[in-house]
Design an enzyme around this catalytic site. Structure first.
Site, mmCIF file in Angstrom:
data_model
loop_
_atom_site.group_PDB
_atom_site.id
_atom_site.type_symbol
_atom_site.label_atom_id
_atom_site.label_comp_id
_atom_site.label_asym_id
_atom_site.label_seq_id
_atom_site.Cartn_x
_atom_site.Cartn_y
_atom_site.Cartn_z
ATOM 1 N N SER A 193 -29.117 -39.447 -40.416
ATOM 2 C CA SER A 193 -29.531 -40.935 -41.562
ATOM 3 C C SER A 193 -28.651 -40.920 -41.769
ATOM 4 O O SER A 193 -28.165 -41.918 -40.725
ATOM 5 C CB SER A 193 -28.404 -40.170 -43.184
ATOM 6 O OG SER A 193 -28.614 -40.864 -44.186
ATOM 7 N N TYR A 218 -19.825 -36.955 -46.699
ATOM 8 C CA TYR A 218 -20.989 -37.100 -45.896
ATOM 9 C C TYR A 218 -21.739 -38.131 -44.572
ATOM 10 O O TYR A 218 -22.559 -37.406 -43.248
ATOM 11 C CB TYR A 218 -22.291 -36.968 -46.827
ATOM 12 C CG TYR A 218 -24.461 -36.872 -46.609
ATOM 13 C CD1 TYR A 218 -24.455 -35.974 -46.368
ATOM 14 C CD2 TYR A 218 -24.754 -38.134 -46.104
ATOM 15 C CE1 TYR A 218 -25.850 -35.269 -46.325
ATOM 16 C CE2 TYR A 218 -26.479 -37.818 -45.911
ATOM 17 C CZ TYR A 218 -26.325 -36.296 -45.663
ATOM 18 O OH TYR A 218 -27.794 -36.723 -45.395
#
Length: 252
Positions: A137, A147
């Site tokens: 990501s 995350y």
């Protein structure tokens, strides 16, 4: 035909990988938790004339993860491409989430990528061919909680594996998308239109097509679209303390 194993293959980026790989002539091993959706996707893609195998597994459960590892390590049924795509986000801040939920996220984003890559690489190195695409990501380049930390690990691991095994015929790449029009934000209960400007949203079909093109070129990283390339370049140039201060301001 080459064989590709895709995790998180029934929705979003994983489903689009499965569709485009099937269209290019790959047999498939599809991994996801939902048996019903797996069967629906199997029927759709089998219509393209490829063999589609399904494997229902929750990657947070060690015994179920081990079954996927066994499939990848099976030398008699070699997997030519592994797409580590499965993952999920958490809406709350770190201290708002139960630690078991945080751990489950890390199990999918880090432990599963580690173990499945290890299982796949053995046969690939022996054959002198194969590849792994790890879906990371743009968040990996920004200080945005656990995350982002997990995706930063995916980037670092992928870059190392790219250098380590590229000379042995095995291509490893990290795909770093930004906001993508999938079920990801809906599952978090986040209003997609309110979470980011419309210009930042990517379509999964173009994202995957660009990723596969970058993979074929032998790149270590794929950052889709010019706008996200600019964002990543800027994030790399801005000192980490400044990024952290900006992040803190965003929470106020």
């Amino acid at each position: 035909m080459p064989t590709a194993l895709v995790t998180g293959a029934t929705a979003g980026i994983g489903l689009e990988f499965a569709r485009q790989l099937a269209a290019s002539g790959h047999d498939l091993v599809l991994v996801a938790r939902d048996r019903t959706r797996l069967e629906q996707v199997r029927e759709e893609l089998a219509g393209l004339g490829v063999h589609v195998e399904t494997l229902s597994a929750d990657l947070t459960v060690p015994e179920q993860l081990a079954r996927v590892e066994e499939r990848l390590a099976d030398r008699d049924r070699g997997v030519d491409l592994l797409v580590n795509n499965a993952g999920f986000g958490l809406k709350g801040a770190f201290l708002e989430n139960p630690i078991d939920v945080e751990q489950a996220q890390q199990d999918v984003l880090v432990r599963a990528v580690l173990r499945l890559s290890h299982a796949a690489l053995g046969g690939m190195v022996e054959r002198g061919s194969g590849g792994i695409i790890n879906v990371s990501s743009v968040a990996a380049f920004l200080p945005r909680g656990t995350y982002s930390a997990a995706k930063a690990w995916v980037n670092s691991f992928s870059a190392w594996a790219h250098a380590e095994y590229g000379g042995r015929g095995v291509q490893v790449m990290a795909l770093c998308p930004g906001f993508v029009r999938t079920e990801f934000h809906e599952r978090l209960g986040i209003d997609r239109d309110a979470s980011a400007p419309r210009v930042l949203w990517l379509e999964p079909d173009r994202l995957v097509a660009e990723a596969l093109a970058d993979f074929a070129r032998g790149r270590a990283f794929s950052v889709p679209s010019k706008r996200y390339k600019v964002i990543v370049a800027a994030a790399r140039l801005v000192p980490r303390p400044a990024l952290q201060r900006l992040q803190s301001l965003g929470r106020k």
